[in-house]
Write an enzyme that holds these catalytic residues in place. Structure first.
Site, PDB file in Angstrom:
ATOM      1  N   VAL A  57      35.977  17.921 -28.869  1.00  0.00           N
ATOM      2  CA  VAL A  57      36.989  18.866 -28.392  1.00  0.00           C
ATOM      3  C   VAL A  57      36.611  19.394 -27.003  1.00  0.00           C
ATOM      4  O   VAL A  57      37.469  19.542 -26.126  1.00  0.00           O
ATOM      5  CB  VAL A  57      37.181  20.040 -29.387  1.00  0.00           C
ATOM      6  N   CYS A  58      35.342  19.651 -26.808  1.00  0.00           N
ATOM      7  CA  CYS A  58      34.860  20.278 -25.566  1.00  0.00           C
ATOM      8  C   CYS A  58      35.300  19.553 -24.290  1.00  0.00           C
ATOM      9  O   CYS A  58      35.802  20.197 -23.364  1.00  0.00           O
ATOM     10  CB  CYS A  58      33.346  20.432 -25.592  1.00  0.00           C
TER      11      CYS A  58
END
Length: 185
Positions: A57-58
């Site tokens: 996600v980052c």
């Protein structure tokens, strides 16, 4: 006892951390401190945190902030990304990930976890930072905080909308966007 999240109206804590600012050999690292947030040019700061490098996600968030870098610059706001990974891990990730090679903002390394702890965003079990975003005014005062669970990415357009609203220094109604009327008392 867990420290509460730093909130609106509080001064951003003092810090000095290393950051990755370039992929160019010999120019990769630069120290950033809380003094850099204070300025007389009226510059705001948006400091956003992600849990871990080399995750899923980052990089979607980091890439989206980077795509919108000009939006922050146009609003006289510095953009800083941060996690509890080291500057060397940040550098390796930038070199390894296509979406991160050309970042226009620094990746702050809070390896001691002291800043994340001072901000109250250190996840208690893994000791990694939550997905937190702080908007800090030119006097070093926190004006907005948003914290997400580890598995949910944030909305960069909302960060920009809130920055716009804060910079009006006026009353902004629900769903207000730049260019719309503010409320008159």
């Amino acid at each position: 006892m867990t420290k509460g999240i730093l909130s609106i109206g509080q001064p951003f804590p003092a810090f000095k951390k290393s950051a990755v600012v370039s992929l160019e050999k010999g120019k990769e690292f630069f120290d950033i401190s809380s003094d850099d947030l204070l300025n007389e040019e009226g510059r705001w700061t948006v400091l956003f945190w992600w849990p871990k490098d080399f995750t899923f996600v980052c990089p979607t968030e980091i890439a989206e902030f980077n795509k919108n870098f000009g939006e922050f610059r146009d609003r006289n706001a510095s953009l800083i990304g941060a996690s509890t990974d080291s500057e060397f891990v940040h550098l390796a990730w930038r070199k390894n990930h296509d979406d991160l090679r050309d970042l226009k903002f620094p990746m702050l390394a809070d390896t001691s976890k002291s800043l994340a702890e001072d901000l109250g965003i250190l996840e208690p079990t893994e000791k990694i930072a939550y997905r937190a975003t702080f908007i800090i005014d030119p006097q070093g005062i926190v004006r907005w905080v948003s914290v997400y669970d580890l598995n949910v990415g944030r909305n960069v357009k909302e960060v920009i909308r809130v920055l716009d609203a804060l910079q009006t220094d006026e009353l902004c109604p629900c769903n207000w966007e730049k260019g719309k009327e503010t409320l008159k008392m």
